[in-house]
Design an enzyme around this catalytic site. Sequence first.
Site, PDB file in Angstrom:
ATOM      1  N   ARG A 101      23.507  17.864   8.232  1.00  0.00           N
ATOM      2  CA  ARG A 101      23.252  16.950   9.545  1.00  0.00           C
ATOM      3  C   ARG A 101      21.720  16.406   9.383  1.00  0.00           C
ATOM      4  O   ARG A 101      20.784  17.119   9.740  1.00  0.00           O
ATOM      5  CB  ARG A 101      23.418  17.619  10.686  1.00  0.00           C
ATOM      6  CG  ARG A 101      24.874  17.829  11.292  1.00  0.00           C
ATOM      7  CD  ARG A 101      25.485  16.348  11.480  1.00  0.00           C
ATOM      8  NE  ARG A 101      24.878  15.768  12.602  1.00  0.00           N
ATOM      9  CZ  ARG A 101      25.333  15.953  13.930  1.00  0.00           C
ATOM     10  NH1 ARG A 101      26.608  16.607  14.379  1.00  0.00           N
ATOM     11  NH2 ARG A 101      24.630  15.270  14.909  1.00  0.00           N
ATOM     12  N   ARG A 133      40.520  23.192  17.415  1.00  0.00           N
ATOM     13  CA  ARG A 133      39.692  23.839  16.056  1.00  0.00           C
ATOM     14  C   ARG A 133      40.436  25.046  15.401  1.00  0.00           C
ATOM     15  O   ARG A 133      40.283  25.101  14.113  1.00  0.00           O
ATOM     16  CB  ARG A 133      38.339  24.224  16.368  1.00  0.00           C
ATOM     17  CG  ARG A 133      37.440  22.959  17.348  1.00  0.00           C
ATOM     18  CD  ARG A 133      36.223  23.401  17.733  1.00  0.00           C
ATOM     19  NE  ARG A 133      35.492  22.758  18.475  1.00  0.00           N
ATOM     20  CZ  ARG A 133      34.989  21.505  17.702  1.00  0.00           C
ATOM     21  NH1 ARG A 133      34.907  21.430  16.567  1.00  0.00           N
ATOM     22  NH2 ARG A 133      34.176  20.803  18.509  1.00  0.00           N
ATOM     23  N   SER A 189      41.794  40.329  23.948  1.00  0.00           N
ATOM     24  CA  SER A 189      43.326  40.120  23.374  1.00  0.00           C
ATOM     25  C   SER A 189      43.249  39.206  22.118  1.00  0.00           C
ATOM     26  O   SER A 189      43.908  39.619  21.362  1.00  0.00           O
ATOM     27  CB  SER A 189      44.093  39.148  24.416  1.00  0.00           C
ATOM     28  OG  SER A 189      44.126  39.996  25.817  1.00  0.00           O
ATOM     29  N   LYS A 203      48.503  35.017  37.170  1.00  0.00           N
ATOM     30  CA  LYS A 203      49.602  35.961  37.248  1.00  0.00           C
ATOM     31  C   LYS A 203      50.503  36.064  38.019  1.00  0.00           C
ATOM     32  O   LYS A 203      51.973  36.070  37.854  1.00  0.00           O
ATOM     33  CB  LYS A 203      49.032  37.505  37.123  1.00  0.00           C
ATOM     34  CG  LYS A 203      48.159  37.958  35.974  1.00  0.00           C
ATOM     35  CD  LYS A 203      47.578  39.260  35.975  1.00  0.00           C
ATOM     36  CE  LYS A 203      46.522  39.582  35.034  1.00  0.00           C
ATOM     37  NZ  LYS A 203      46.808  41.119  34.613  1.00  0.00           N
ATOM     38  N   ASP A 211      51.249  45.290  32.663  1.00  0.00           N
ATOM     39  CA  ASP A 211      50.043  45.748  33.435  1.00  0.00           C
ATOM     40  C   ASP A 211      50.168  47.042  34.169  1.00  0.00           C
ATOM     41  O   ASP A 211      49.703  48.046  34.121  1.00  0.00           O
ATOM     42  CB  ASP A 211      49.514  45.014  34.530  1.00  0.00           C
ATOM     43  CG  ASP A 211      48.438  43.824  34.021  1.00  0.00           C
ATOM     44  OD1 ASP A 211      48.281  43.925  32.674  1.00  0.00           O
ATOM     45  OD2 ASP A 211      48.491  42.638  34.755  1.00  0.00           O
ATOM     46  N   MET A 217      32.736  42.165  36.281  1.00  0.00           N
ATOM     47  CA  MET A 217      32.990  41.664  34.887  1.00  0.00           C
ATOM     48  C   MET A 217      32.012  41.193  34.271  1.00  0.00           C
ATOM     49  O   MET A 217      31.269  40.068  34.940  1.00  0.00           O
ATOM     50  CB  MET A 217      34.088  40.813  34.793  1.00  0.00           C
ATOM     51  CG  MET A 217      34.775  40.524  33.589  1.00  0.00           C
ATOM     52  SD  MET A 217      36.514  39.859  33.786  1.00  0.00           S
ATOM     53  CE  MET A 217      36.160  37.999  33.855  1.00  0.00           C
ATOM     54  N   ALA A 233      40.030  48.122  36.484  1.00  0.00           N
ATOM     55  CA  ALA A 233      40.771  47.163  35.455  1.00  0.00           C
ATOM     56  C   ALA A 233      39.863  46.386  34.822  1.00  0.00           C
ATOM     57  O   ALA A 233      40.221  45.907  33.673  1.00  0.00           O
ATOM     58  CB  ALA A 233      41.687  46.445  36.449  1.00  0.00           C
ATOM     59  N   TYR A 265      37.407  45.608  31.890  1.00  0.00           N
ATOM     60  CA  TYR A 265      37.168  46.356  30.593  1.00  0.00           C
ATOM     61  C   TYR A 265      35.830  45.774  29.954  1.00  0.00           C
ATOM     62  O   TYR A 265      35.511  46.158  28.570  1.00  0.00           O
ATOM     63  CB  TYR A 265      38.352  46.344  29.687  1.00  0.00           C
ATOM     64  CG  TYR A 265      38.951  44.924  29.346  1.00  0.00           C
ATOM     65  CD1 TYR A 265      39.672  44.392  29.827  1.00  0.00           C
ATOM     66  CD2 TYR A 265      38.493  44.774  27.941  1.00  0.00           C
ATOM     67  CE1 TYR A 265      40.101  43.042  29.233  1.00  0.00           C
ATOM     68  CE2 TYR A 265      39.037  43.415  27.510  1.00  0.00           C
ATOM     69  CZ  TYR A 265      39.700  42.737  28.162  1.00  0.00           C
ATOM     70  OH  TYR A 265      40.039  41.574  27.565  1.00  0.00           O
ATOM     71  N   GLY A 302      39.111  50.650  32.199  1.00  0.00           N
ATOM     72  CA  GLY A 302      40.040  49.485  32.176  1.00  0.00           C
ATOM     73  C   GLY A 302      40.553  49.343  30.741  1.00  0.00           C
ATOM     74  O   GLY A 302      41.556  48.726  30.277  1.00  0.00           O
ATOM     75  N   GLN A 353      52.924  44.063  25.585  1.00  0.00           N
ATOM     76  CA  GLN A 353      53.124  42.676  25.152  1.00  0.00           C
ATOM     77  C   GLN A 353      53.269  42.726  23.576  1.00  0.00           C
ATOM     78  O   GLN A 353      54.227  41.835  23.256  1.00  0.00           O
ATOM     79  CB  GLN A 353      51.762  42.276  25.177  1.00  0.00           C
ATOM     80  CG  GLN A 353      51.529  41.966  26.712  1.00  0.00           C
ATOM     81  CD  GLN A 353      50.332  41.171  27.017  1.00  0.00           C
ATOM     82  OE1 GLN A 353      49.448  41.195  26.257  1.00  0.00           O
ATOM     83  NE2 GLN A 353      49.986  40.311  28.083  1.00  0.00           N
TER      84      GLN A 353
HETATM   85  O1  SKM Z   1      47.253  41.735  31.938  1.00  0.00           O
HETATM   86  C1  SKM Z   1      46.050  41.541  30.974  1.00  0.00           C
HETATM   87  C2  SKM Z   1      46.360  40.376  30.279  1.00  0.00           C
HETATM   88  O2  SKM Z   1      47.692  40.614  29.437  1.00  0.00           O
HETATM   89  C3  SKM Z   1      45.282  40.287  28.888  1.00  0.00           C
HETATM   90  C4  SKM Z   1      44.112  40.375  29.355  1.00  0.00           C
HETATM   91  C5  SKM Z   1      42.727  40.181  28.686  1.00  0.00           C
HETATM   92  O3  SKM Z   1      42.988  39.560  27.626  1.00  0.00           O
HETATM   93  O4  SKM Z   1      41.509  40.157  29.488  1.00  0.00           O
HETATM   94  C6  SKM Z   1      43.624  41.100  30.952  1.00  0.00           C
HETATM   95  C7  SKM Z   1      44.840  41.566  31.638  1.00  0.00           C
HETATM   96  O5  SKM Z   1      44.723  40.780  32.828  1.00  0.00           O
END
Ligand code: SKM
Length: 511
Positions: free
Chosen positions: A37, A190, A249, A296, A334, A433, A456, A458, A479, A490
């Site tokens: 560039r 992408r 995920s 959900k 879940d 979060m 929950a 994480y 979580g 899943q």
């Molecule tokens: O229920 C899970 C979902 O399947 C995946 C996820 C995520 O990737 O952060 C969190 C939850 O809600």
Amino acid sequence: MEGSTLLCVPLVAKTVEQMAADMAAAKAAGADVVEIRLDHLSAFRPRVDLEFLLKGRPLPALVTYRPKWEGGEYEGDDNQRFEALRFAMDLGAEYVDIELKVAEEFVRLISGKKPENFKLIVSSHNYQSTPSSEELGSLVARIQAVGADIVKIATTAVDIVDVTRMFQVIVHCQVPMIGLVMGERGVISRLLCPKFGGYLTFGTLDAGKESAPGQPTISDLRNVYNIRKIRADTKVYGIVGKPVGHSKSPILHNAAFKSVGFNAVYVPLLVDDLANFLSAYCSPDFAGFSCTIPHKEAAVTCCDEIDPIAKSIGAVNTIVRRPADGKLVGHNTDYIGAISAIEDGIRGSRAKDAAVSPLAGKLFVVIGAGGAGKALAYGAKEKGARVVIANRTYERARELANLIGGLALTLAELESFHPEGGMILANTTSIGMHPNVKDTPLSKQALKYYAVVFDAVYTPKVTRLLREAKEAGAAVVSGEEMFIRQAMGQFELFTGLAAPESLMRNIISSL
Ligand code: SKM
């Protein structure tokens, strides 16, 4: 090279020395091409600098000198720009990018002088939106007509549905085409280039070195999305949410797919409207989805069939497109993921398969009445707990409490709610979060009445809620454990195979 899409690292350094170093790093990172560039260089001297950059380059080079009026940094006149680009061509650059608006003039300038292996990319950028399919089609035709060897169109995703139009155009384009949709909602344009036959996709050396919004790193393209393995028949799975950038995920499912040789890729899908998304991405290629906040509950109404447990819960976190008839089937992983994680957390090393759940008879407080809240409330009830729902808006708490038979509170009321000791608390909201890691749904003061606290959330693994709960003397369940377990469920629904548990655990613990 297995996939047909080229991986190109954009070089946006301010000095030629840094660009040369980045070029070497791009090669080491597995790139096929670098985009030089020129407009990003702070004191560009065309002859000297192009010779320095192009002589002995470790990878084929695409040279771009983007003007301000097309989203670049160059503010001078076009003649000097054209001269530099022509010089790059003469020095053997494999590609030059010229903007459609001035392409006719540039094509005239280089007419009859193009080296044999040289390719002219004619580009058009739209930083506002993605035009209709008809408009995209006529743009392709104009770019082709001006004499492009490669068509490049970059638009902006206002909604993820916009990307489908770009995919269609690429699939039908008669000449090689780079078709990208910028922005977070366009990221799959992408990642899925090899599936739809895109000629090239950009991957940065590091986060922060993007030349356009939404570019992933080359390392993620190769090592997370396994882009070299993506082919036309590769199935697409993904996490549908808003936000979605924090989700682990994609890292987890892509590695799990790869470990069993499942021909699929798992991508982040930033979705505003689930129904619109599912009706636009309705081909069998889009084979399944994970759903997170806030989709959900909407997922229940969007699926053609719902598994009985997900139906009782009133929330779906997994959607599978049934291969036989293309119908969308909703599930909830879940519930079992979270409840089993909490039960095992309470039992510790004690017998895990005891017939009576350690939740039986306990007062179980669920914060949040959304999809995950419903799964936890349903699960706790199933295990014989007495359930309390606390939510910012009382009406939502009331509705869920009525449904499962329990008490409803506002979050404010929860602060002074302690009818007994030894209660269990489960946060199912996104409070705390990443990036809002300083937030917490309940004060430390109120936490001393709980024997067990589960979150929950994480990201981060230890939220403020969990840290303070531990300090207040509670046992805590992260979580992350729920995340791994729901993902294992899943994986089994997506692939029909047993989940590679130790691999999945290793991946999460290595992050
Ligand atoms: O229920 C899970 C979902 O399947 C995946 C996820 C995520 O990737 O952060 C969190 C939850 O809600």
